[in-house]
Design a protein around this motif. Structure first.
Motif, PDB file in Angstrom:
ATOM      1  N   UNK A 350       0.769  -1.099  -0.196  1.00 39.57           N
ATOM      2  CA  UNK A 350       0.006  -0.002   0.093  1.00 39.57           C
ATOM      3  C   UNK A 350       0.976   1.319  -0.040  1.00 39.57           C
ATOM      4  N   UNK A 351       1.912   1.300   0.632  1.00 46.67           N
ATOM      5  CA  UNK A 351       2.876   2.423   0.810  1.00 46.67           C
ATOM      6  C   UNK A 351       4.304   2.162   0.481  1.00 46.67           C
ATOM      7  N   UNK A 352       5.045   3.275   0.363  1.00 46.17           N
ATOM      8  CA  UNK A 352       6.534   3.012   0.139  1.00 46.17           C
ATOM      9  C   UNK A 352       7.277   4.069   0.546  1.00 46.17           C
ATOM     10  N   UNK A 353       8.597   3.906   0.904  1.00 47.31           N
ATOM     11  CA  UNK A 353       9.232   5.002   1.261  1.00 47.31           C
ATOM     12  C   UNK A 353       9.607   5.926   0.169  1.00 47.31           C
ATOM     13  N   UNK A 354       9.811   7.375   0.701  1.00 46.29           N
ATOM     14  CA  UNK A 354      10.222   8.383  -0.257  1.00 46.29           C
ATOM     15  C   UNK A 354      11.275   9.107   0.522  1.00 46.29           C
ATOM     16  N   UNK A 355      12.020  10.228  -0.267  1.00 46.84           N
ATOM     17  CA  UNK A 355      13.130  10.837   0.344  1.00 46.84           C
ATOM     18  C   UNK A 355      12.385  11.700   1.624  1.00 46.84           C
ATOM     19  N   UNK A 356      11.282  12.153   1.510  1.00 53.14           N
ATOM     20  CA  UNK A 356      10.713  12.900   2.561  1.00 53.14           C
ATOM     21  C   UNK A 356       9.668  12.174   3.514  1.00 53.14           C
ATOM     22  N   UNK A 357       9.547  11.008   3.163  1.00 53.78           N
ATOM     23  CA  UNK A 357       8.767  10.491   4.491  1.00 53.78           C
ATOM     24  C   UNK A 357       8.087   9.151   3.758  1.00 53.78           C
ATOM     25  N   UNK A 358       6.755   9.191   3.530  1.00 59.63           N
ATOM     26  CA  UNK A 358       6.081   7.800   3.401  1.00 59.63           C
ATOM     27  C   UNK A 358       4.867   8.386   2.102  1.00 59.63           C
ATOM     28  N   UNK A 359       4.847   7.603   1.072  1.00 56.90           N
ATOM     29  CA  UNK A 359       3.739   8.066   0.005  1.00 56.90           C
ATOM     30  C   UNK A 359       3.040   6.670  -0.206  1.00 56.90           C
ATOM     31  N   UNK A 360       1.793   7.028  -1.020  1.00 54.65           N
ATOM     32  CA  UNK A 360       0.941   5.927  -1.472  1.00 54.65           C
ATOM     33  C   UNK A 360       1.768   5.335  -2.761  1.00 54.65           C
ATOM     34  N   UNK A 361       1.517   3.991  -2.936  1.00 52.79           N
ATOM     35  CA  UNK A 361       1.956   3.335  -4.081  1.00 52.79           C
ATOM     36  C   UNK A 361       0.964   3.774  -5.116  1.00 52.79           C
ATOM     37  N   UNK A 362       1.055   3.209  -6.376  1.00 49.87           N
ATOM     38  CA  UNK A 362       0.295   3.435  -7.696  1.00 49.87           C
ATOM     39  C   UNK A 362      -0.849   2.469  -7.355  1.00 49.87           C
ATOM     40  N   UNK A 363      -0.681   1.242  -7.013  1.00 48.38           N
ATOM     41  CA  UNK A 363      -1.744   0.043  -6.690  1.00 48.38           C
ATOM     42  C   UNK A 363      -2.577   0.692  -5.526  1.00 48.38           C
ATOM     43  N   UNK A 364      -2.315   1.617  -4.667  1.00 46.23           N
ATOM     44  CA  UNK A 364      -3.012   1.854  -3.323  1.00 46.23           C
ATOM     45  C   UNK A 364      -3.847   3.124  -4.039  1.00 46.23           C
ATOM     46  N   UNK A 365      -3.789   3.828  -4.919  1.00 47.71           N
ATOM     47  CA  UNK A 365      -4.454   4.962  -5.564  1.00 47.71           C
ATOM     48  C   UNK A 365      -5.419   4.474  -6.401  1.00 47.71           C
ATOM     49  N   UNK A 366      -5.105   3.075  -6.779  1.00 54.30           N
ATOM     50  CA  UNK A 366      -6.396   2.649  -7.716  1.00 54.30           C
ATOM     51  C   UNK A 366      -7.690   2.226  -6.796  1.00 54.30           C
ATOM     52  N   UNK A 367      -8.738   2.610  -7.195  1.00 53.24           N
ATOM     53  CA  UNK A 367      -9.996   2.398  -6.430  1.00 53.24           C
ATOM     54  C   UNK A 367     -10.236   0.858  -6.416  1.00 53.24           C
TER      55      UNK A 367
END
Length: 367
Positions: A350-367
């Motif tokens: 659902x999520x992945x690390x980014x340089x500034x914290x955590x963000x949603x993966x592309x799969x998690x953004x899909x309804x």
């Protein structure tokens, strides 16, 4: 002349469901009605009109031909006579000519009529076939008129599921009409039932198509109109279903479809909307027993998350990223819990690390 022979003769004398002839039968019996028609009673204007037909009738030959076809004549009071036909009162059939191995009364105990347009759309044909097949698989008899379009599709669906189906003819049971359905009728005569109020050899006429619709409605526990134009014989069957207190159902179609105008009118009035077999069976089945399951939305992966994990997931922005402290404040949980849940969400994709914290993966953004 005995009663059975008299009823066979009367089927050739008057048009089906004549109220006056049924009154004569009710008061004098079938044989008595034949004698009244033969007499020269000036008070009986109807009998003078029928006398010519009676002179030309040959009930013995009709019964012989029917027997050669593997058929029989079923009269009111016979064990095979469906008592639901008596709901027609003085418009009930004088008798029924039947071709096929099944027992008519038994098949009608759990039966649904499926009717509709002859000029059916691919959508209507698919719906009628699926309904016919699914109903037959679940032990329901499919009744229709044997016409092109919706009728034939419903019959074929039932046969494909190896279930019972009944065609109510406006002509003799040995007259394939329409001729293009000859193969269908041959198979139905072998495995199910063809029935008619008219003796073998009778050709159809426009009036009889409308008159036979009352029999389709009376035999079944409910009628489903799959497609119907503004002026359609199926709407006549629907009117009879209403009159007889049977369940009336209609399948909706595209709002701009000419073949669904009649169905939409029925739905605006008093018909029950049905879109699948479960809903048809719920409408005509046993109260509190044959209930249709409530359609459920598909279960998504995020639906399986516990409330706290879902709160952390929903705290993440749709775009960009956020740090654990931001997420803790937005989700209303402590920092240790956020870190634990982020690990779980990362492992689940659902999520992945980014340089500034955590963000949603592309799969998690899909309804």
């Amino acid at each position: 002349m005995d009663e059975r022979m008299a009823r066979a003769a009367l089927c050739s004398v008057a048009e089906p469901g004549d109220a006056h002839l049924n009154e004569l039968i009710e008061e004098h019996g079938a044989a008595g009605a034949v004698e009244i028609i033969r007499s020269d009673d000036p008070a009986e204007a109807h009998s003078r009109r029928w006398r010519i037909r009676l002179a030309a009738a040959n009930p013995e030959q009709d019964l012989f031909v029917c027997e050669q076809l593997g058929g029989r004549l079923v009269c009111p009071g016979d064990a095979e006579w469906p008592t639901t036909l008596d709901d027609l009162n003085r418009q009930r059939p004088y008798a029924l000519w039947i071709r096929g191995p099944n027992d008519l009364r038994y098949d009608c105990l759990r039966s649904v009529a499926i009717v509709g347009s002859r000029a059916a759309s691919p959508y209507g044909l698919r719906v009628a076939t699926d309904l016919g097949s699914d109903l037959a698989e679940r032990g329901w008899t499919v009744i229709s008129g044997g016409a092109l379009g919706i009728d034939a599709a419903a019959h074929r669906g039932a046969l494909a599921a190896d279930g019972p189906t009944i065609a109510v003819f406006a002509n003799g049971v040995d007259v394939p009409y329409p001729a293009s359905n000859d193969g269908l009728f041959t198979e139905m005569a072998r495995r199910s039932l063809l029935i008619s109020e008219s003796p073998p050899g009778t050709e159809p006429n426009r009036l009889r198509f409308l008159v036979r619709n009352r029999v389709i409605a009376a035999l079944s526990r409910g009628t489903v109109v799959v497609e119907a134009e503004r002026r359609s014989g199926a709407l006549n069957t629907a009117a009879w279903a209403r009159k007889l207190g049977r369940m009336l159902m209609a399948v909706p179609g595209p709002v701009d479809s000419r073949t669904s105008v009649g169905c939409h009118r029925l739905l605006r009035e008093d018909a029950t909307l049905v879109s699948r077999t479960d809903e048809v069976i719920e409408a005509v089945g046993a109260m509190g027993v044959d209930l249709a399951a409530t359609p459920r939305a598909p279960v998504l992966p995020r639906d399986r998350l516990d409330a706290t994990t879902r709160a952390v997931l929903e705290a993440l922005p749709a775009r960009g990223s956020a740090g654990p402290a931001q997420l803790a404040g937005k989700a209303g949980v402590d920092l240790a819990t956020v870190n634990a849940k982020l690990g779980l969400l990362s492992a689940s994709g659902f999520v992945e690390r980014s340089p500034s914290g955590w963000r949603l993966t592309k799969a998690a953004k899909t309804p």
